[in-house]
Write an enzyme that holds these catalytic residues in place. Structure first.
Site, mmCIF file in Angstrom:
data_model
loop_
_atom_site.group_PDB
_atom_site.id
_atom_site.type_symbol
_atom_site.label_atom_id
_atom_site.label_comp_id
_atom_site.label_asym_id
_atom_site.label_seq_id
_atom_site.Cartn_x
_atom_site.Cartn_y
_atom_site.Cartn_z
ATOM 1 N N HIS A 1 -0.882 5.898 6.674
ATOM 2 C CA HIS A 1 -0.280 5.863 5.202
ATOM 3 C C HIS A 1 -0.194 7.298 5.156
ATOM 4 O O HIS A 1 -0.514 8.324 5.069
ATOM 5 C CB HIS A 1 -1.145 5.292 4.517
ATOM 6 C CG HIS A 1 -1.436 3.601 4.585
ATOM 7 N ND1 HIS A 1 -2.279 2.933 5.491
ATOM 8 C CD2 HIS A 1 -0.945 2.533 3.725
ATOM 9 C CE1 HIS A 1 -2.127 1.662 5.436
ATOM 10 N NE2 HIS A 1 -1.031 1.408 4.345
ATOM 11 N N SER B 1 0.934 -1.236 -0.183
ATOM 12 C CA SER B 1 -0.075 0.191 0.044
ATOM 13 C C SER B 1 0.784 1.300 0.024
ATOM 14 O O SER B 1 0.452 2.264 -0.416
ATOM 15 C CB SER B 1 -0.917 -0.039 1.286
ATOM 16 O OG SER B 1 -0.165 -0.118 2.431
#
Length: 261
Positions: free
Chosen positions: A242, A37
């Site tokens: 993230h 990711s």
């Protein structure tokens, strides 16, 4: 003011000579982006692939947009482990590949679950879960990384391979007054440090370039005084912890451009 005809002709001739003397830069060769990711761009939004969360703002896409490689394969996928790279991504790497980037290893060590446990559990439980993940990273992850790195080199002997590291999540003793305790933040950063050591070490052993994620995001972690390049807890929840668009651009993409010229 009108330019005399003879002068205009002379300027045109000089311009033509300069154009011939400075040829246009050729587009780079094939580029393949592998990984999880952090490479697919989860957290940056505008997903061109909903299953893998490939973002239009992910650093591989930004690099491809700017450099216009002869071919571009965006194979990175959110949630990927080393086994997924070997089973479903590595086929994108071919003998004519000029550049490969890869971020992988965090999911193998279970750091997504660790972040969940640290948010829901006590300080001591968070520290225990991080120690477990760190032990896995030190003992089991190196062999898994070796398998991925060897497969890349076997399939593309002449490619430049850049292994992309993970940033620290938190700036310790920073500006946050709410959220996880400093003990939890410290334990999570210690896990980031272990990942950094293991991944950079295996990349070096294979002769690959290492993009230092901790350096790339320094001063922009959660709780830092600078612009935050990493999401804290956000919605959708999977985008938490993230890189956001600024992180993909100012952190990863800028560092990749500096490495590749």
């Amino acid at each position: 003011m009108r330019v005399p005809r003879f002068l205009a002709a002379a300027l045109l001739a000089v311009g033509s000579l300069i154009a011939l003397a400075v040829p246009a830069q050729a587009a780079p060769g094939k580029y393949v982006a592998l990984g999880d990711s952090y490479s697919s761009g989860l957290g940056a939004g505008s997903y061109t692939n909903s299953a893998c969360r490939r973002s239009a703002y992910a650093y591989p896409q930004l690099w491809a947009n700017a450099l216009r490689p002869s071919a571009f394969s965006f194979a990175a996928c959110s949630g990927a482990e080393t086994s997924n790279v070997l089973s479903s991504q590595i086929s994108a790497v071919t003998s004519d590949t000029a550049l490969v980037t890869v971020s992988i290893g965090g999911n193998d060590a279970g750091f997504a679950d660790v972040m969940t446990d640290c948010n829901l559990g006590s300080d001591s439980y968070c520290e225990s879960r991080n120690r477990e993940a760190q032990e896995f990273a030190r003992t089991t992850l190196p062999g898994r990384l070796d398998a991925v790195y060897k497969a890349i080199r076997d399939r593309a002997p002449s490619a430049r391979v850049i292994v992309v590291g993970y940033p620290r999540i938190y700036h310790l003793n920073g500006t946050c007054s709410l959220g996880l305790s400093e003990r939890k933040r410290t334990a999570i950063n210690q896990s980031s440090d272990v990942l950094h050591q293991v991944i950079s070490g295996r990349a070096s052993a294979h002769g690959f370039t290492f993009l230092n994620g901790q350096t790339a995001f320094a001063g922009h972690e959660i709780c830092a005084s600078g612009t935050r390049w990493i999401n804290s807890v956000v919605w959708p929840i999977e985008e938490s912890y993230h890189p956001n668009r600024a992180g993909q651009n100012g952190g990863y993409y800028a560092s990749l451009r500096a490495i590749t010229g």
